[in-house]
Design an enzyme around this catalytic site. Structure first.
Site, PDB file in Angstrom:
ATOM      1  N   HIS A   9      14.570   5.111  95.455  1.00  0.00           N
ATOM      2  CA  HIS A   9      13.967   4.778  94.164  1.00  0.00           C
ATOM      3  C   HIS A   9      14.749   3.689  93.436  1.00  0.00           C
ATOM      4  CE1 HIS A   9      17.158   6.867  91.948  1.00  0.00           C
ATOM      5  NE2 HIS A   9      17.077   7.811  92.870  1.00  0.00           N
ATOM      6  N   GLU A  87      16.367  14.536  95.959  1.00  0.00           N
ATOM      7  CA  GLU A  87      17.793  14.211  96.017  1.00  0.00           C
ATOM      8  C   GLU A  87      18.585  15.481  96.324  1.00  0.00           C
ATOM      9  OE1 GLU A  87      20.309  12.712  96.766  1.00  0.00           O
ATOM     10  OE2 GLU A  87      20.464  11.129  95.239  1.00  0.00           O
TER      11      GLU A  87
END
Length: 248
Positions: A9, A87
């Site tokens: 990202h 994550e």
């Protein structure tokens, strides 16, 4: 030969503030939005197209994918959202500033927590507001699978079932796959694909918003991999990621 594209990202608000983010659902900064848009433009200009996309259930990765789809005119693309691409969970470090944490515990300890393969940070208490148990996006995930902290080894263990059961079959069927995810879920995939040792994975840093292309043989073994874009700028971005956990 198959191609797979991985994108971390764009810069998030907590990347900018140098905080441990993990499963906390922060958004992109203006720079992060720009990075994601530039990735989409670069992929289109380089002749890439996709048939299916995979991302996490966290908005910084989802929004990055949106920007890529928008710039590639692929808004109709089927998208698989999976918590397995989240994550790594940073446990009790979630939300803490990395440099302040290093000043408190020492650079070496924070480097171990951030980059070692099998040492997780201190876990959250199950009653902590940051725990994933009451978050509706994980309602269908068995409680025992939801982490209160993770090391990279744990992240690999949760990412690989998605790879083996969904992503790899999609690639082998001839579908062109893009994955928009996070620094450590991408490190987990890269470790698996490149068979990187537990020791060497410590030195691998994934820059924000830069397409990472893997060329794979018929058994999905890497032939080569490379980042798209300005190689000097990419090297600087990787060095900046490596520096984040230091007190100085």
């Amino acid at each position: 030969m198959y191609k797979l594209v991985l994108i971390r990202h764009g810069e998030s608000t907590w990347n900018k503030e140098n905080r441990f983010t993990g499963w906390v659902d922060v958004d992109l900064t203006e720079q992060g939005n720009n990075e994601a848009q530039q990735a989409g433009v670069l992929l289109k200009e380089s002749g890439y197209t996709f048939d299916i996309a995979y991302t996490s259930v966290l908005k910084r990765a989802i929004r990055t994918l949106w920007h890529v789809q928008d710039k590639m005119d692929l808004m109709y693309l089927p998208v698989v959202h999976s918590w397995r691409l989240n994550e790594r969970h940073y446990g009790a470090l979630s939300g803490l500033n990395k440099a302040e944490t290093a000043a408190k515990f020492g650079d070496e300890q924070v480097l171990v927590w951030r980059r070692s393969y099998d040492t997780p940070p201190p876990a959250l208490e199950p009653t902590d507001d940051r725990a994933p148990y009451n978050d509706p996006r994980y309602a269908k995930v068995p409680r025992e699978q939801l982490p209160l902290t993770e090391c990279l080894k744990d992240t690999v263990a949760r990412v690989l079932p998605l790879w083996n059961e969904s992503i790899a079959p999609a690639i082998k069927s001839g579908r062109k796959v893009v994955i928009a995810a996070h620094g450590n879920s991408i490190r987990a995939l890269v470790k698996y694909l490149d068979n990187i040792s537990d020791d060497d994975i410590v030195g691998l840093n994934i820059p924000n918003g830069v397409p990472l292309v893997y060329e794979l043989d018929e058994d999905l073994k890497p032939i080569k991999h490379y980042y798209l874009g300005d190689q000097e700028a990419i090297a600087k971005a990787q060095a900046a990621v490596a520096k984040q956990g230091k007190a100085g």
